[in-house]
Design a protein around this motif. Structure first.
Motif, PDB file in Angstrom:
ATOM      1  N   LEU A   1       0.841  -1.176   0.000  1.00 18.01           N
ATOM      2  CA  LEU A   1       0.000   0.000   0.000  1.00 18.01           C
ATOM      3  C   LEU A   1       0.884   1.237   0.000  1.00 18.01           C
ATOM      4  N   CYS A   2       0.696   2.119  -0.968  1.00 14.92           N
ATOM      5  CA  CYS A   2       1.485   3.346  -1.064  1.00 14.92           C
ATOM      6  C   CYS A   2       0.570   4.544  -0.827  1.00 14.92           C
ATOM      7  N   ILE A   3       0.807   5.242   0.287  1.00 11.98           N
ATOM      8  CA  ILE A   3       0.037   6.434   0.619  1.00 11.98           C
ATOM      9  C   ILE A   3       0.697   7.645  -0.033  1.00 11.98           C
ATOM     10  N   LEU A   4      -0.104   8.465  -0.684  1.00 13.62           N
ATOM     11  CA  LEU A   4       0.391   9.670  -1.346  1.00 13.62           C
ATOM     12  C   LEU A   4      -0.178  10.879  -0.612  1.00 13.62           C
ATOM     13  N   SER A   5       0.701  11.739  -0.091  1.00 13.47           N
ATOM     14  CA  SER A   5       0.223  12.923   0.619  1.00 13.47           C
ATOM     15  C   SER A   5       1.037  14.139   0.201  1.00 13.47           C
ATOM     16  N   ALA A   6       0.398  15.294   0.246  1.00  9.93           N
ATOM     17  CA  ALA A   6       1.018  16.509  -0.266  1.00  9.93           C
ATOM     18  C   ALA A   6       1.816  17.257   0.794  1.00  9.93           C
ATOM     19  N   LEU A   7       1.272  17.363   2.000  1.00  5.28           N
ATOM     20  CA  LEU A   7       1.855  18.200   3.039  1.00  5.28           C
ATOM     21  C   LEU A   7       2.576  17.376   4.105  1.00  5.28           C
ATOM     22  N   LYS A   8       3.616  17.949   4.670  1.00  8.18           N
ATOM     23  CA  LYS A   8       4.327  17.308   5.775  1.00  8.18           C
ATOM     24  C   LYS A   8       3.386  17.081   6.953  1.00  8.18           C
ATOM     25  N   ALA A   9       2.506  18.028   7.208  1.00 10.15           N
ATOM     26  CA  ALA A   9       1.569  17.909   8.328  1.00 10.15           C
ATOM     27  C   ALA A   9       0.561  16.787   8.113  1.00 10.15           C
ATOM     28  N   GLU A  10       0.270  16.441   6.846  1.00 12.85           N
ATOM     29  CA  GLU A  10      -0.598  15.302   6.548  1.00 12.85           C
ATOM     30  C   GLU A  10       0.152  13.986   6.748  1.00 12.85           C
ATOM     31  N   SER A  11       1.435  14.004   6.408  1.00 15.16           N
ATOM     32  CA  SER A  11       2.242  12.781   6.415  1.00 15.16           C
ATOM     33  C   SER A  11       2.662  12.353   7.816  1.00 15.16           C
ATOM     34  N   GLU A  12       3.067  13.307   8.643  1.00 16.60           N
ATOM     35  CA  GLU A  12       3.705  12.959   9.910  1.00 16.60           C
ATOM     36  C   GLU A  12       2.839  12.108  10.840  1.00 16.60           C
ATOM     37  N   PRO A  13       1.532  12.374  10.983  1.00 14.89           N
ATOM     38  CA  PRO A  13       0.720  11.498  11.835  1.00 14.89           C
ATOM     39  C   PRO A  13       0.711  10.046  11.346  1.00 14.89           C
ATOM     40  N   LEU A  14       0.720   9.854  10.014  1.00 15.37           N
ATOM     41  CA  LEU A  14       0.713   8.503   9.454  1.00 15.37           C
ATOM     42  C   LEU A  14       2.086   7.846   9.584  1.00 15.37           C
ATOM     43  N   ILE A  15       3.153   8.627   9.359  1.00 17.84           N
ATOM     44  CA  ILE A  15       4.511   8.098   9.516  1.00 17.84           C
ATOM     45  C   ILE A  15       4.715   7.585  10.936  1.00 17.84           C
ATOM     46  N   ASN A  16       4.258   8.356  11.913  1.00 16.09           N
ATOM     47  CA  ASN A  16       4.408   7.959  13.320  1.00 16.09           C
ATOM     48  C   ASN A  16       3.500   6.787  13.669  1.00 16.09           C
ATOM     49  N   TYR A  17       2.261   6.842  13.205  1.00 13.80           N
ATOM     50  CA  TYR A  17       1.290   5.799  13.554  1.00 13.80           C
ATOM     51  C   TYR A  17       1.693   4.445  12.982  1.00 13.80           C
ATOM     52  N   PHE A  18       2.131   4.424  11.723  1.00 15.16           N
ATOM     53  CA  PHE A  18       2.496   3.161  11.064  1.00 15.16           C
ATOM     54  C   PHE A  18       3.986   2.837  11.191  1.00 15.16           C
ATOM     55  N   GLN A  19       4.725   3.668  11.938  1.00 15.00           N
ATOM     56  CA  GLN A  19       6.145   3.433  12.220  1.00 15.00           C
ATOM     57  C   GLN A  19       6.947   3.239  10.921  1.00 15.00           C
ATOM     58  N   LEU A  20       6.844   4.222  10.061  1.00 11.58           N
ATOM     59  CA  LEU A  20       7.527   4.179   8.776  1.00 11.58           C
ATOM     60  C   LEU A  20       8.914   4.814   8.893  1.00 11.58           C
ATOM     61  N   ASP A  21       9.877   4.237   8.181  1.00 15.95           N
ATOM     62  CA  ASP A  21      11.251   4.747   8.189  1.00 15.95           C
ATOM     63  C   ASP A  21      11.577   5.376   6.834  1.00 15.95           C
ATOM     64  N   LYS A  22      12.395   6.419   6.859  1.00 16.97           N
ATOM     65  CA  LYS A  22      12.749   7.105   5.620  1.00 16.97           C
ATOM     66  C   LYS A  22      13.642   6.236   4.757  1.00 16.97           C
ATOM     67  N   ASP A  23      13.358   6.214   3.451  1.00 15.45           N
ATOM     68  CA  ASP A  23      14.167   5.484   2.485  1.00 15.45           C
ATOM     69  C   ASP A  23      15.143   6.468   1.839  1.00 15.45           C
ATOM     70  N   PRO A  24      16.443   6.375   2.144  1.00 21.10           N
ATOM     71  CA  PRO A  24      17.413   7.362   1.637  1.00 21.10           C
ATOM     72  C   PRO A  24      17.755   7.198   0.163  1.00 21.10           C
ATOM     73  N   SER A  25      17.226   6.149  -0.487  1.00 23.27           N
ATOM     74  CA  SER A  25      17.566   5.926  -1.894  1.00 23.27           C
ATOM     75  C   SER A  25      16.821   6.872  -2.834  1.00 23.27           C
ATOM     76  N   PHE A  26      15.812   7.587  -2.308  1.00 19.20           N
ATOM     77  CA  PHE A  26      15.063   8.544  -3.128  1.00 19.20           C
ATOM     78  C   PHE A  26      15.536   9.964  -2.832  1.00 19.20           C
ATOM     79  N   ASN A  27      15.446  10.838  -3.828  1.00 16.23           N
ATOM     80  CA  ASN A  27      15.823  12.237  -3.622  1.00 16.23           C
ATOM     81  C   ASN A  27      14.625  13.104  -3.249  1.00 16.23           C
ATOM     82  N   PHE A  28      13.550  12.468  -2.807  1.00 15.82           N
ATOM     83  CA  PHE A  28      12.375  13.143  -2.257  1.00 15.82           C
ATOM     84  C   PHE A  28      11.860  12.264  -1.113  1.00 15.82           C
ATOM     85  N   PRO A  29      11.021  12.795  -0.226  1.00 19.79           N
ATOM     86  CA  PRO A  29      10.625  12.028   0.961  1.00 19.79           C
ATOM     87  C   PRO A  29       9.794  10.782   0.650  1.00 19.79           C
ATOM     88  N   VAL A  30      10.345   9.615   1.017  1.00 19.37           N
ATOM     89  CA  VAL A  30       9.654   8.335   0.934  1.00 19.37           C
ATOM     90  C   VAL A  30       9.893   7.607   2.251  1.00 19.37           C
TER      91      VAL A  30
END
Length: 272
Positions: free
Chosen positions: A2-31
């Motif tokens: 499942l790939c969630i697409l969000s525009a704003l950092k404020a939209e993303s951060e609650p989901l990143i924290n809730y689902f315990q997602l880690d940043k993938d450094p292989s991309f040059n944009f936030p994934v």
């Protein structure tokens, strides 16, 4: 996946924290990702959407990907409620006037609503927009429909305002406070989507697999053509579990245009 697409950092951060997602450094944009959920920051507006989604898809295209666009949207005070979360059943692009219809096949507990994608923010509530309003949905649909079947696309929108920004405080803290109370409900929907994806992997019958193999060999399908028709077959099987795929005898094509015509006819036959 499942790939969630969000525009704003404020939209993303609650989901990143809730689902315990880690940043993938292989991309040059936030994934951000874990085993079965990814989140891609697509930025505000249409400009970066296609490049970022295609870059993500290129790396994970072997996965069974489902795209979920999640974020805030403007609403009309007579037709929506601030803080309510809606599943989108129709998208209209305000500039091109084209309409898109997500194929909703997952059971859910959200109210459904249509949305209009605009080029610039609407700052004053207007009777011209009775639908929800955002700046990304139509471009997301237009990009993703070429990568995954339409039933692998969903749009969840939380009403954040009545397009009257001058009359309210509108910041990251405000947006996160809209999202946090809905995280458990969103999690249930995400769980059901992942369950659907796991079940979908085994939905094709032996006869379906043989049909696909025969069509691929007979028409000498390219890799992209094979993926397109495979997705169509999955959608066909989900909606008609007991129906046979087309059994018409196919004469091997003698030239490229003929192959394309047969391929398009088959796609039309199994598009329900």
């Amino acid at each position: 996946m499942l790939c969630i697409l969000s525009a704003l950092k404020a939209e993303s951060e609650p989901l990143i924290n809730y689902f315990q997602l880690d940043k993938d450094p292989s991309f040059n944009f936030p994934v951000f990702l874990n085993n079965d959920i990814a989140l891609v920051a697509i930025g505000v507006g249409k400009k970066k959407i296609s490049d970022r989604i295609n870059s993500f898809f290129l790396k994970f295209k072997k996965e069974n990907i489902y795209f979920l666009n999640f974020g805030i949207a403007g609403g009309h005070s007579k037709h929506s409620k601030i803080g309510s979360c809606y599943l989108i059943n129709k998208i209209q692009d305000d500039l091109t006037k084209k309409s898109f219809y997500p194929d909703i096949i997952i059971k859910h507990s959200f109210k459904e609503k249509d949305i209009i994608t605009v080029k610039t923010p609407i700052s004053n509530e207007s009777n011209r927009y009775y639908s929800l309003v955002d700046m990304e949905a139509s471009e997301i649909f237009n990009t993703c429909k070429n990568l995954v079947p339409i039933h692998h696309l969903s749009f969840l929108k939380i009403v954040s305002d009545y397009t009257n920004f001058e009359n309210q405080e509108f910041n990251s803290f405000y947006i996160e406070n809209l999202i946090n109370p809905l995280l458990n409900k969103i999690n249930t929907y995400v769980f059901d989507l992942n369950l659907f994806l796991s079940e979908e992997k085994s939905i094709l019958t032996v006869d379906d697999a043989i049909w696909l193999k025969n069509i691929s060999n007979l028409l000498s399908l390219t890799a992209s053509q094979y993926q397109i028709i495979r997705y169509k077959v999955i959608g066909f099987r989900l909606k008609t579990p007991n129906k046979l795929l087309p059994q018409d005898k196919i004469i091997p094509p003698k030239f490229k245009q003929h192959q394309k015509q047969i391929f398009e006819k088959l796609n039309d036959q199994i598009s329900i």
